[in-house]
Motif scaffolding. Sequence first.
Motif, PDB file in Angstrom:
ATOM      1  N   UNK A 134      -6.396  17.217   3.236  1.00 24.53           N
ATOM      2  CA  UNK A 134      -5.777  16.810   1.970  1.00 24.53           C
ATOM      3  C   UNK A 134      -6.372  15.507   1.434  1.00 24.53           C
ATOM      4  N   UNK A 135      -6.706  14.568   2.325  1.00 22.49           N
ATOM      5  CA  UNK A 135      -7.381  13.337   1.884  1.00 22.49           C
ATOM      6  C   UNK A 135      -8.766  13.668   1.354  1.00 22.49           C
ATOM      7  N   UNK A 136      -9.468  14.502   2.065  1.00 27.32           N
ATOM      8  CA  UNK A 136     -10.820  14.907   1.652  1.00 27.32           C
ATOM      9  C   UNK A 136     -10.802  15.558   0.271  1.00 27.32           C
ATOM     10  N   UNK A 137      -9.763  16.371   0.005  1.00 32.48           N
ATOM     11  CA  UNK A 137      -9.703  17.118  -1.249  1.00 32.48           C
ATOM     12  C   UNK A 137      -8.963  16.373  -2.354  1.00 32.48           C
ATOM     13  N   UNK A 138      -8.498  15.150  -2.080  1.00 28.25           N
ATOM     14  CA  UNK A 138      -7.828  14.362  -3.108  1.00 28.25           C
ATOM     15  C   UNK A 138      -6.347  14.630  -3.255  1.00 28.25           C
ATOM     16  N   UNK A 139      -5.750  15.416  -2.340  1.00 36.75           N
ATOM     17  CA  UNK A 139      -4.318  15.693  -2.412  1.00 36.75           C
ATOM     18  C   UNK A 139      -3.488  14.566  -1.809  1.00 36.75           C
ATOM     19  N   UNK A 140      -4.074  13.772  -0.928  1.00 35.16           N
ATOM     20  CA  UNK A 140      -3.434  12.594  -0.359  1.00 35.16           C
ATOM     21  C   UNK A 140      -4.347  11.390  -0.553  1.00 35.16           C
ATOM     22  N   UNK A 144      -1.857   8.854   7.880  1.00 33.33           N
ATOM     23  CA  UNK A 144      -1.662   8.156   9.147  1.00 33.33           C
ATOM     24  C   UNK A 144      -1.434   9.237  10.188  1.00 33.33           C
ATOM     25  N   UNK A 145      -2.341   9.347  11.164  1.00 32.41           N
ATOM     26  CA  UNK A 145      -2.324  10.540  12.000  1.00 32.41           C
ATOM     27  C   UNK A 145      -2.894  10.254  13.386  1.00 32.41           C
ATOM     28  N   UNK A 146      -2.857  11.303  14.219  1.00 31.60           N
ATOM     29  CA  UNK A 146      -3.270  11.175  15.616  1.00 31.60           C
ATOM     30  C   UNK A 146      -4.724  11.576  15.870  1.00 31.60           C
ATOM     31  N   UNK A 147      -5.224  12.559  15.131  1.00 27.98           N
ATOM     32  CA  UNK A 147      -6.518  13.153  15.490  1.00 27.98           C
ATOM     33  C   UNK A 147      -7.466  13.166  14.303  1.00 27.98           C
ATOM     34  N   UNK A 148      -8.410  12.242  14.210  1.00 30.74           N
ATOM     35  CA  UNK A 148      -9.373  12.250  13.110  1.00 30.74           C
ATOM     36  C   UNK A 148     -10.210  13.523  13.100  1.00 30.74           C
ATOM     37  N   UNK A 149     -10.436  14.050  11.922  1.00 35.11           N
ATOM     38  CA  UNK A 149     -11.321  15.196  11.729  1.00 35.11           C
ATOM     39  C   UNK A 149     -12.540  14.706  10.950  1.00 35.11           C
ATOM     40  N   UNK A 150     -13.628  14.344  11.627  1.00 35.63           N
ATOM     41  CA  UNK A 150     -14.775  13.718  10.973  1.00 35.63           C
ATOM     42  C   UNK A 150     -15.309  14.547   9.811  1.00 35.63           C
ATOM     43  N   UNK A 151     -15.631  13.854   8.736  1.00 32.53           N
ATOM     44  CA  UNK A 151     -16.216  14.482   7.550  1.00 32.53           C
ATOM     45  C   UNK A 151     -16.959  13.396   6.781  1.00 32.53           C
ATOM     46  N   UNK A 152     -18.079  13.725   6.141  1.00 26.98           N
ATOM     47  CA  UNK A 152     -18.851  12.701   5.420  1.00 26.98           C
ATOM     48  C   UNK A 152     -18.064  11.982   4.331  1.00 26.98           C
ATOM     49  N   UNK A 153     -17.015  12.623   3.798  1.00 29.76           N
ATOM     50  CA  UNK A 153     -16.251  12.011   2.707  1.00 29.76           C
ATOM     51  C   UNK A 153     -15.071  11.177   3.195  1.00 29.76           C
ATOM     52  N   UNK A 154     -14.834  11.111   4.506  1.00 25.11           N
ATOM     53  CA  UNK A 154     -13.658  10.426   5.034  1.00 25.11           C
ATOM     54  C   UNK A 154     -14.026   9.145   5.775  1.00 25.11           C
TER      55      UNK A 154
END
Length: 285
Positions: A134-140, A144-154
Amino acid sequence: MTLDQLETFLDLCETRSFNRTANRLGVTQSTVSGRVAALEAALGCRLLDRSRAGTELTTEGLRFEPHARALRAGWAAAGQAVRGAGAAAMTMRIGIQHDLLGDRVADWVAALQGAVPDTALYVEADYSAQMCADVRDGQLDVAIHYTPKPHPDLHFESLGEVAYVMVSTEAADLAAVRPDSYILANYAPAFSATHAVLLPELSVGAVSSGQNAVIRALLTALGGSGYVLRQTALELERTGQAARVADAPRIDQPIYAAVHLRNRHRGAHRRVLRALKAHLGARAG
């Protein structure tokens, strides 16, 4: 080019299957094919190759994918900007891990309002994978979370840790913990990995859950032993519903913040992250 076409193309980038994308988007396969054909016509190139072996991105499709994500994020940001926020100058959408938010929503909102008093807030509880998407897509705006999901935009930042401790309705020490009544916590991959190393004999439970509230409810209803947040353990001890297992190791779960790369230096986002870090530190103390 339409938003539906972009959403369909980006979903295909993940599924590599017209059938799965149709099911996920709730449309027919012919609709998926039509959207892709229209997008390819608008761009003047082929984005996907279909064969019996599956669906693959063409070279042009690989080049277009990051631009499609940016277009979708830009559209989401535009939608947030034009939606009314009353007298507030802007709106921020904050996602917080279920266990962190718990039943203390008001405390979190108060901390956020102190950081950005002229901002309208939307706060929701969710899980790591969905919040990162949701952060990547602009919805959030912030997760604040437990498990990062690596992505070039994050962009990710470490905010601290929360402690989980073992409590029991029947055992005072580890030697008395019964595997057949042990409720296995699966809060995050990091938690599970640490648990497996420290307590391999208890890492296969008859019942398991990934949410603190569920494990608490199971413990109080069925009895047994399991890991809960330290604050939950204190409440259970205070009410006489369970007691801490004295020699069971504490397991610390790291907490991370995720923001879109383009927002990492924005003033409002920095103030929110500082406030959340301070609030988390106060809760842990």
